[in-house]
Design a protein around this motif. Structure first.
Motif, PDB file in Angstrom:
ATOM      1  N   SER A 295      -1.457  10.159  70.318  1.00 15.29           N
ATOM      2  CA  SER A 295      -1.628  11.309  71.211  1.00 15.29           C
ATOM      3  C   SER A 295      -0.730  12.460  70.798  1.00 15.29           C
ATOM      4  O   SER A 295      -1.129  13.627  70.873  1.00 15.29           O
ATOM      5  CB  SER A 295      -1.367  10.909  72.658  1.00 15.29           C
ATOM      6  OG  SER A 295      -0.018  10.542  72.839  1.00 15.29           O
ATOM      7  N   ARG A 296       0.476  12.165  70.352  1.00 14.39           N
ATOM      8  CA  ARG A 296       1.367  13.220  69.847  1.00 14.39           C
ATOM      9  C   ARG A 296       0.765  13.925  68.633  1.00 14.39           C
ATOM     10  O   ARG A 296       0.829  15.139  68.511  1.00 14.39           O
ATOM     11  CB  ARG A 296       2.729  12.636  69.451  1.00 14.39           C
ATOM     12  CG  ARG A 296       3.610  12.294  70.584  1.00 14.39           C
ATOM     13  CD  ARG A 296       4.324  13.554  71.036  1.00 14.39           C
ATOM     14  NE  ARG A 296       5.074  13.291  72.233  1.00 14.39           N
ATOM     15  CZ  ARG A 296       6.353  13.550  72.373  1.00 14.39           C
ATOM     16  NH1 ARG A 296       7.035  14.047  71.391  1.00 14.39           N
ATOM     17  NH2 ARG A 296       6.948  13.311  73.511  1.00 14.39           N
ATOM     18  N   TYR A 297       0.203  13.115  67.726  1.00 12.90           N
ATOM     19  CA  TYR A 297      -0.408  13.678  66.518  1.00 12.90           C
ATOM     20  C   TYR A 297      -1.591  14.569  66.882  1.00 12.90           C
ATOM     21  O   TYR A 297      -1.718  15.675  66.353  1.00 12.90           O
ATOM     22  CB  TYR A 297      -0.853  12.552  65.586  1.00 12.90           C
ATOM     23  CG  TYR A 297      -1.621  13.041  64.390  1.00 12.90           C
ATOM     24  CD1 TYR A 297      -0.966  13.680  63.349  1.00 12.90           C
ATOM     25  CD2 TYR A 297      -2.994  12.890  64.309  1.00 12.90           C
ATOM     26  CE1 TYR A 297      -1.664  14.145  62.251  1.00 12.90           C
ATOM     27  CE2 TYR A 297      -3.696  13.354  63.213  1.00 12.90           C
ATOM     28  CZ  TYR A 297      -3.026  13.981  62.196  1.00 12.90           C
ATOM     29  OH  TYR A 297      -3.720  14.443  61.116  1.00 12.90           O
ATOM     30  N   LEU A 298      -2.452  14.099  67.773  1.00 14.26           N
ATOM     31  CA  LEU A 298      -3.612  14.897  68.166  1.00 14.26           C
ATOM     32  C   LEU A 298      -3.197  16.175  68.878  1.00 14.26           C
ATOM     33  O   LEU A 298      -3.804  17.236  68.662  1.00 14.26           O
ATOM     34  CB  LEU A 298      -4.547  14.065  69.038  1.00 14.26           C
ATOM     35  CG  LEU A 298      -5.238  12.905  68.341  1.00 14.26           C
ATOM     36  CD1 LEU A 298      -6.033  12.079  69.345  1.00 14.26           C
ATOM     37  CD2 LEU A 298      -6.117  13.390  67.209  1.00 14.26           C
ATOM     38  N   LEU A 299      -2.179  16.084  69.708  1.00 12.99           N
ATOM     39  CA  LEU A 299      -1.687  17.275  70.397  1.00 12.99           C
ATOM     40  C   LEU A 299      -1.121  18.287  69.402  1.00 12.99           C
ATOM     41  O   LEU A 299      -1.451  19.482  69.452  1.00 12.99           O
ATOM     42  CB  LEU A 299      -0.626  16.896  71.429  1.00 12.99           C
ATOM     43  CG  LEU A 299       0.002  18.051  72.205  1.00 12.99           C
ATOM     44  CD1 LEU A 299      -1.044  18.705  73.099  1.00 12.99           C
ATOM     45  CD2 LEU A 299       1.174  17.555  73.025  1.00 12.99           C
ATOM     46  N   ALA A 300      -0.287  17.822  68.493  1.00 14.84           N
ATOM     47  CA  ALA A 300       0.326  18.732  67.515  1.00 14.84           C
ATOM     48  C   ALA A 300      -0.728  19.351  66.604  1.00 14.84           C
ATOM     49  O   ALA A 300      -0.691  20.550  66.328  1.00 14.84           O
ATOM     50  CB  ALA A 300       1.368  17.982  66.691  1.00 14.84           C
ATOM     51  N   SER A 301      -1.680  18.552  66.134  1.00 15.61           N
ATOM     52  CA  SER A 301      -2.677  19.089  65.215  1.00 15.61           C
ATOM     53  C   SER A 301      -3.632  20.056  65.921  1.00 15.61           C
ATOM     54  O   SER A 301      -4.036  21.059  65.338  1.00 15.61           O
ATOM     55  CB  SER A 301      -3.457  17.963  64.534  1.00 15.61           C
ATOM     56  OG  SER A 301      -4.131  17.184  65.479  1.00 15.61           O
ATOM     57  N   SER A 302      -3.959  19.785  67.180  1.00 15.83           N
ATOM     58  CA  SER A 302      -4.861  20.714  67.880  1.00 15.83           C
ATOM     59  C   SER A 302      -4.182  22.050  68.172  1.00 15.83           C
ATOM     60  O   SER A 302      -4.802  23.108  68.042  1.00 15.83           O
ATOM     61  CB  SER A 302      -5.382  20.084  69.168  1.00 15.83           C
ATOM     62  OG  SER A 302      -4.329  19.826  70.056  1.00 15.83           O
ATOM     63  N   ILE A 303      -2.915  22.002  68.539  1.00 10.43           N
ATOM     64  CA  ILE A 303      -2.190  23.259  68.787  1.00 10.43           C
ATOM     65  C   ILE A 303      -2.037  24.050  67.493  1.00 10.43           C
ATOM     66  O   ILE A 303      -2.254  25.272  67.468  1.00 10.43           O
ATOM     67  CB  ILE A 303      -0.823  22.968  69.430  1.00 10.43           C
ATOM     68  CG1 ILE A 303      -1.011  22.465  70.852  1.00 10.43           C
ATOM     69  CG2 ILE A 303       0.066  24.207  69.410  1.00 10.43           C
ATOM     70  CD1 ILE A 303       0.264  21.968  71.503  1.00 10.43           C
ATOM     71  N   LEU A 304      -1.689  23.370  66.416  1.00 10.24           N
ATOM     72  CA  LEU A 304      -1.534  24.059  65.139  1.00 10.24           C
ATOM     73  C   LEU A 304      -2.865  24.614  64.634  1.00 10.24           C
ATOM     74  O   LEU A 304      -2.913  25.720  64.100  1.00 10.24           O
ATOM     75  CB  LEU A 304      -0.917  23.125  64.108  1.00 10.24           C
ATOM     76  CG  LEU A 304      -0.543  23.742  62.772  1.00 10.24           C
ATOM     77  CD1 LEU A 304       0.400  24.923  62.965  1.00 10.24           C
ATOM     78  CD2 LEU A 304       0.094  22.700  61.884  1.00 10.24           C
ATOM     79  N   PHE A 305      -3.943  23.856  64.827  1.00 12.66           N
ATOM     80  CA  PHE A 305      -5.270  24.345  64.428  1.00 12.66           C
ATOM     81  C   PHE A 305      -5.633  25.603  65.214  1.00 12.66           C
ATOM     82  O   PHE A 305      -6.147  26.568  64.640  1.00 12.66           O
ATOM     83  CB  PHE A 305      -6.331  23.266  64.645  1.00 12.66           C
ATOM     84  CG  PHE A 305      -7.731  23.744  64.383  1.00 12.66           C
ATOM     85  CD1 PHE A 305      -8.151  24.000  63.093  1.00 12.66           C
ATOM     86  CD2 PHE A 305      -8.613  23.940  65.426  1.00 12.66           C
ATOM     87  CE1 PHE A 305      -9.440  24.444  62.847  1.00 12.66           C
ATOM     88  CE2 PHE A 305      -9.896  24.382  65.189  1.00 12.66           C
ATOM     89  CZ  PHE A 305     -10.318  24.637  63.892  1.00 12.66           C
ATOM     90  N   THR A 306      -5.331  25.625  66.497  1.00  7.08           N
ATOM     91  CA  THR A 306      -5.621  26.804  67.319  1.00  7.08           C
ATOM     92  C   THR A 306      -4.829  28.012  66.830  1.00  7.08           C
ATOM     93  O   THR A 306      -5.376  29.110  66.698  1.00  7.08           O
ATOM     94  CB  THR A 306      -5.286  26.518  68.793  1.00  7.08           C
ATOM     95  OG1 THR A 306      -6.035  25.374  69.217  1.00  7.08           O
ATOM     96  CG2 THR A 306      -5.607  27.702  69.674  1.00  7.08           C
ATOM     97  N   ILE A 307      -3.555  27.804  66.537  1.00  2.00           N
ATOM     98  CA  ILE A 307      -2.722  28.908  66.058  1.00  2.00           C
ATOM     99  C   ILE A 307      -3.237  29.433  64.727  1.00  2.00           C
ATOM    100  O   ILE A 307      -3.375  30.651  64.533  1.00  2.00           O
ATOM    101  CB  ILE A 307      -1.249  28.460  65.946  1.00  2.00           C
ATOM    102  CG1 ILE A 307      -0.656  28.224  67.328  1.00  2.00           C
ATOM    103  CG2 ILE A 307      -0.424  29.492  65.177  1.00  2.00           C
ATOM    104  CD1 ILE A 307       0.699  27.561  67.314  1.00  2.00           C
ATOM    105  N   LEU A 308      -3.535  28.537  63.794  1.00  2.00           N
ATOM    106  CA  LEU A 308      -4.020  28.968  62.478  1.00  2.00           C
ATOM    107  C   LEU A 308      -5.377  29.657  62.572  1.00  2.00           C
ATOM    108  O   LEU A 308      -5.639  30.624  61.848  1.00  2.00           O
ATOM    109  CB  LEU A 308      -4.097  27.774  61.530  1.00  2.00           C
ATOM    110  CG  LEU A 308      -2.757  27.170  61.128  1.00  2.00           C
ATOM    111  CD1 LEU A 308      -2.971  25.912  60.307  1.00  2.00           C
ATOM    112  CD2 LEU A 308      -1.920  28.170  60.366  1.00  2.00           C
ATOM    113  N   THR A 309      -6.243  29.192  63.455  1.00  2.00           N
ATOM    114  CA  THR A 309      -7.551  29.823  63.629  1.00  2.00           C
ATOM    115  C   THR A 309      -7.414  31.226  64.204  1.00  2.00           C
ATOM    116  O   THR A 309      -8.071  32.161  63.739  1.00  2.00           O
ATOM    117  CB  THR A 309      -8.434  28.954  64.542  1.00  2.00           C
ATOM    118  OG1 THR A 309      -8.553  27.653  63.968  1.00  2.00           O
ATOM    119  CG2 THR A 309      -9.812  29.549  64.701  1.00  2.00           C
TER     120      THR A 309
END
Length: 77
Positions: A8-22
């Motif tokens: 869950s930590r990994y999914l949370l971190a990757s989704s937030i980072l994906f949103t920022i990069l997008t």
């Protein structure tokens, strides 16, 4: 802390980072599918490194310097 916690930590971190990069890519005017795939790849890799290092520190029980609980040294009179 079980596997569910780390996933869950990994999914949370990757989704937030994906949103920022997008958002950053869209603000630059890049709207192609290649840009989105690049943002996804970078977010997955960066999150894996981040969460992997956190997991390694957790498994090795490495305490951070700020949380060590060391009291300031006092001079004896």
């Amino acid at each position: 802390m079980g596997a569910g916690f780390w996933i869950s930590r990994y999914l949370l971190a990757s989704s937030i980072l994906f949103t920022i990069l997008t958002v950053v890519d869209y603000s630059k005017g890049n709207t192609s599918m290649t840009t989105l795939l690049g943002a996804l790849a970078w977010s997955l890799v960066a999150s894996a490194i981040f969460i992997g290092s956190k997991y390694w520190r957790y498994r090795k029980a490495v305490a951070c310097a700020a949380c060590s609980g060391d009291k300031p040294k006092t001079r004896s009179s």
